[in-house]
Design a protein around this motif. Sequence first.
Motif, PDB file in Angstrom:
ATOM      1  N   GLU A  51     -22.382  -9.902  14.312  1.00  0.00           N
ATOM      2  CA  GLU A  51     -22.316  -9.231  13.836  1.00  0.00           C
ATOM      3  C   GLU A  51     -22.256  -7.511  14.535  1.00  0.00           C
ATOM      4  N   THR A  60     -20.195  -7.529   4.806  1.00  0.00           N
ATOM      5  CA  THR A  60     -20.579  -7.753   6.131  1.00  0.00           C
ATOM      6  C   THR A  60     -22.906  -8.261   5.606  1.00  0.00           C
ATOM      7  N   THR A  63     -23.574 -11.643   4.399  1.00  0.00           N
ATOM      8  CA  THR A  63     -23.488 -12.111   5.530  1.00  0.00           C
ATOM      9  C   THR A  63     -24.576 -11.718   6.304  1.00  0.00           C
ATOM     10  N   GLU A  85     -27.867 -13.628   4.059  1.00  0.00           N
ATOM     11  CA  GLU A  85     -26.950 -15.274   4.543  1.00  0.00           C
ATOM     12  C   GLU A  85     -27.997 -15.831   5.451  1.00  0.00           C
ATOM     13  N   LYS A  86     -27.784 -15.145   6.701  1.00  0.00           N
ATOM     14  CA  LYS A  86     -28.279 -15.500   8.222  1.00  0.00           C
ATOM     15  C   LYS A  86     -29.754 -15.271   8.147  1.00  0.00           C
TER      16      LYS A  86
END
Length: 86
Positions: free
Chosen positions: A71, A3, A6, A9-10
């Motif tokens: 998320e 997580t 992620t 990255e986002k």
Amino acid sequence: MTTKATIEEKLTRAFSPTELGVIDESDRHAGHSGWKEGGETHFRIEVVSKAFAGKSRVEAHRMVNEVLAEELNNGVHALAIKTRAE
């Protein structure tokens, strides 16, 4: 992918930050609401980006929440957000 990865990255894709910090603070919330074994439920995020120029703190936080909506709907219980314009 974790997580944390992620989220990194986002946020990188969305804001092209000059500084980015994503810290998993889940261990500090053991036993609290939203906590689960294995962590990745509570994060502290610091983002410095030109994208926040001219935005209020609330507007910048909403931008971050929008990028991380998936998320937040799937396991992340809490975000402590600090944003700053470059």
